[in-house]
Design a protein around this motif. Sequence first.
Motif, PDB file in Angstrom:
ATOM      1  N   GLN A  46       0.863  -1.172   0.000  1.00 26.99           N
ATOM      2  CA  GLN A  46       0.000   0.000   0.000  1.00 26.99           C
ATOM      3  C   GLN A  46       0.906   1.231   0.000  1.00 26.99           C
ATOM      4  O   GLN A  46       1.845   1.313   0.805  1.00 26.99           O
ATOM      5  CB  GLN A  46      -0.894   0.019   1.233  1.00 26.99           C
ATOM      6  CG  GLN A  46      -1.956  -1.057   1.181  1.00 26.99           C
ATOM      7  CD  GLN A  46      -2.868  -0.960   2.374  1.00 26.99           C
ATOM      8  OE1 GLN A  46      -2.517  -1.428   3.444  1.00 26.99           O
ATOM      9  NE2 GLN A  46      -4.018  -0.345   2.166  1.00 26.99           N
ATOM     10  N   LEU A  47       0.617   2.161  -0.900  1.00 30.39           N
ATOM     11  CA  LEU A  47       1.370   3.409  -0.956  1.00 30.39           C
ATOM     12  C   LEU A  47       0.494   4.536  -0.430  1.00 30.39           C
ATOM     13  O   LEU A  47      -0.665   4.661  -0.830  1.00 30.39           O
ATOM     14  CB  LEU A  47       1.791   3.727  -2.395  1.00 30.39           C
ATOM     15  CG  LEU A  47       2.675   2.698  -3.095  1.00 30.39           C
ATOM     16  CD1 LEU A  47       3.041   3.205  -4.492  1.00 30.39           C
ATOM     17  CD2 LEU A  47       3.914   2.394  -2.289  1.00 30.39           C
ATOM     18  N   ASN A  48       1.058   5.346   0.448  1.00 31.52           N
ATOM     19  CA  ASN A  48       0.322   6.502   0.943  1.00 31.52           C
ATOM     20  C   ASN A  48       0.339   7.592  -0.126  1.00 31.52           C
ATOM     21  O   ASN A  48       1.042   7.470  -1.147  1.00 31.52           O
ATOM     22  CB  ASN A  48       0.888   6.970   2.285  1.00 31.52           C
ATOM     23  CG  ASN A  48       2.302   7.476   2.182  1.00 31.52           C
ATOM     24  OD1 ASN A  48       2.780   7.918   1.147  1.00 31.52           O
ATOM     25  ND2 ASN A  48       3.018   7.425   3.293  1.00 31.52           N
ATOM     26  N   PRO A  49      -0.430   8.662   0.052  1.00 28.68           N
ATOM     27  CA  PRO A  49      -0.482   9.718  -0.960  1.00 28.68           C
ATOM     28  C   PRO A  49       0.886  10.324  -1.288  1.00 28.68           C
ATOM     29  O   PRO A  49       1.136  10.708  -2.432  1.00 28.68           O
ATOM     30  CB  PRO A  49      -1.410  10.759  -0.335  1.00 28.68           C
ATOM     31  CG  PRO A  49      -2.297   9.973   0.572  1.00 28.68           C
ATOM     32  CD  PRO A  49      -1.402   8.896   1.137  1.00 28.68           C
ATOM     33  N   PHE A  74       3.373  18.985   0.958  1.00 23.85           N
ATOM     34  CA  PHE A  74       3.146  18.596   2.342  1.00 23.85           C
ATOM     35  C   PHE A  74       3.897  19.462   3.353  1.00 23.85           C
ATOM     36  O   PHE A  74       3.913  19.154   4.539  1.00 23.85           O
ATOM     37  CB  PHE A  74       3.514  17.120   2.530  1.00 23.85           C
ATOM     38  CG  PHE A  74       2.636  16.201   1.725  1.00 23.85           C
ATOM     39  CD1 PHE A  74       1.360  15.886   2.163  1.00 23.85           C
ATOM     40  CD2 PHE A  74       3.077  15.678   0.521  1.00 23.85           C
ATOM     41  CE1 PHE A  74       0.540  15.050   1.425  1.00 23.85           C
ATOM     42  CE2 PHE A  74       2.266  14.841  -0.234  1.00 23.85           C
ATOM     43  CZ  PHE A  74       0.995  14.527   0.217  1.00 23.85           C
ATOM     44  N   ALA A  75       4.525  20.536   2.865  1.00 24.87           N
ATOM     45  CA  ALA A  75       5.235  21.491   3.733  1.00 24.87           C
ATOM     46  C   ALA A  75       6.231  20.789   4.666  1.00 24.87           C
ATOM     47  O   ALA A  75       6.199  20.949   5.881  1.00 24.87           O
ATOM     48  CB  ALA A  75       4.243  22.341   4.533  1.00 24.87           C
ATOM     49  N   VAL A  76       7.106  20.000   4.039  1.00 22.50           N
ATOM     50  CA  VAL A  76       8.123  19.256   4.775  1.00 22.50           C
ATOM     51  C   VAL A  76       9.489  19.678   4.252  1.00 22.50           C
ATOM     52  O   VAL A  76       9.658  19.922   3.061  1.00 22.50           O
ATOM     53  CB  VAL A  76       7.936  17.731   4.590  1.00 22.50           C
ATOM     54  CG1 VAL A  76       9.003  16.942   5.319  1.00 22.50           C
ATOM     55  CG2 VAL A  76       6.552  17.304   5.061  1.00 22.50           C
ATOM     56  N   VAL A  97      12.630  15.021   3.101  1.00 25.07           N
ATOM     57  CA  VAL A  97      11.941  14.390   1.978  1.00 25.07           C
ATOM     58  C   VAL A  97      12.936  13.594   1.135  1.00 25.07           C
ATOM     59  O   VAL A  97      12.631  12.479   0.702  1.00 25.07           O
ATOM     60  CB  VAL A  97      11.195  15.441   1.124  1.00 25.07           C
ATOM     61  CG1 VAL A  97      10.617  14.804  -0.124  1.00 25.07           C
ATOM     62  CG2 VAL A  97      10.095  16.122   1.930  1.00 25.07           C
ATOM     63  N   GLN A  98      14.124  14.143   0.906  1.00 24.58           N
ATOM     64  CA  GLN A  98      15.152  13.444   0.120  1.00 24.58           C
ATOM     65  C   GLN A  98      15.456  12.080   0.739  1.00 24.58           C
ATOM     66  O   GLN A  98      15.521  11.076   0.038  1.00 24.58           O
ATOM     67  CB  GLN A  98      16.432  14.284   0.051  1.00 24.58           C
ATOM     68  CG  GLN A  98      17.581  13.598  -0.664  1.00 24.58           C
ATOM     69  CD  GLN A  98      17.327  13.430  -2.148  1.00 24.58           C
ATOM     70  OE1 GLN A  98      16.933  14.379  -2.814  1.00 24.58           O
ATOM     71  NE2 GLN A  98      17.562  12.246  -2.672  1.00 24.58           N
ATOM     72  N   HIS A  99      15.624  12.063   2.047  1.00 28.32           N
ATOM     73  CA  HIS A  99      15.887  10.800   2.753  1.00 28.32           C
ATOM     74  C   HIS A  99      14.739   9.816   2.545  1.00 28.32           C
ATOM     75  O   HIS A  99      14.951   8.643   2.225  1.00 28.32           O
ATOM     76  CB  HIS A  99      16.096  11.076   4.246  1.00 28.32           C
ATOM     77  CG  HIS A  99      16.246   9.835   5.060  1.00 28.32           C
ATOM     78  ND1 HIS A  99      15.170   9.211   5.655  1.00 28.32           N
ATOM     79  CD2 HIS A  99      17.331   9.085   5.355  1.00 28.32           C
ATOM     80  CE1 HIS A  99      15.584   8.138   6.283  1.00 28.32           C
ATOM     81  NE2 HIS A  99      16.894   8.032   6.126  1.00 28.32           N
ATOM     82  N   ASP A 100      13.513  10.288   2.723  1.00 29.10           N
ATOM     83  CA  ASP A 100      12.355   9.410   2.621  1.00 29.10           C
ATOM     84  C   ASP A 100      12.143   8.898   1.190  1.00 29.10           C
ATOM     85  O   ASP A 100      11.796   7.737   0.988  1.00 29.10           O
ATOM     86  CB  ASP A 100      11.098  10.123   3.116  1.00 29.10           C
ATOM     87  CG  ASP A 100      11.125  10.387   4.612  1.00 29.10           C
ATOM     88  OD1 ASP A 100      11.988   9.812   5.315  1.00 29.10           O
ATOM     89  OD2 ASP A 100      10.291  11.184   5.076  1.00 29.10           O
ATOM     90  N   VAL A 101      12.340   9.763   0.196  1.00 27.30           N
ATOM     91  CA  VAL A 101      12.179   9.358  -1.198  1.00 27.30           C
ATOM     92  C   VAL A 101      13.232   8.313  -1.559  1.00 27.30           C
ATOM     93  O   VAL A 101      12.926   7.300  -2.191  1.00 27.30           O
ATOM     94  CB  VAL A 101      12.239  10.579  -2.147  1.00 27.30           C
ATOM     95  CG1 VAL A 101      12.392  10.144  -3.597  1.00 27.30           C
ATOM     96  CG2 VAL A 101      10.999  11.446  -1.968  1.00 27.30           C
ATOM     97  N   THR A 102      14.460   8.536  -1.150  1.00 24.51           N
ATOM     98  CA  THR A 102      15.527   7.574  -1.416  1.00 24.51           C
ATOM     99  C   THR A 102      15.203   6.225  -0.782  1.00 24.51           C
ATOM    100  O   THR A 102      15.358   5.174  -1.413  1.00 24.51           O
ATOM    101  CB  THR A 102      16.871   8.109  -0.881  1.00 24.51           C
ATOM    102  OG1 THR A 102      17.174   9.332  -1.554  1.00 24.51           O
ATOM    103  CG2 THR A 102      17.995   7.113  -1.086  1.00 24.51           C
TER     104      THR A 102
END
Length: 85
Positions: free
Chosen positions: A30-33, A59-61, A66-71
């Motif tokens: 499941q992928l979140n938005p 998402f004002a982050v 975000v770079q860490h999470d996307v990677t």
Amino acid sequence: MSTAFAKHVTFTRTEYGGVVLDRKKGRYWQLNPTAVLVTDTLGEGGSVADAVRRVSREFAVNEQRVQHDVTELLDRLRASGVLRA
């Protein structure tokens, strides 16, 4: 860096984001938005940097976070065989 889903994978949008089904292994994720926004951006030909900027704005982050999470997201999808190598 490949960002296309593998041929044996089906992606379906849901009310809460999306579902990725690996038909070969019988597994799904499941992928979140946020993850859907990343895969959409990359699927539209955008770069990882484009996806980071888009998520950060939406998402004002902080972009560094975000770079860490996307990677991490892309690493996990690749490791699972969901994205083309």
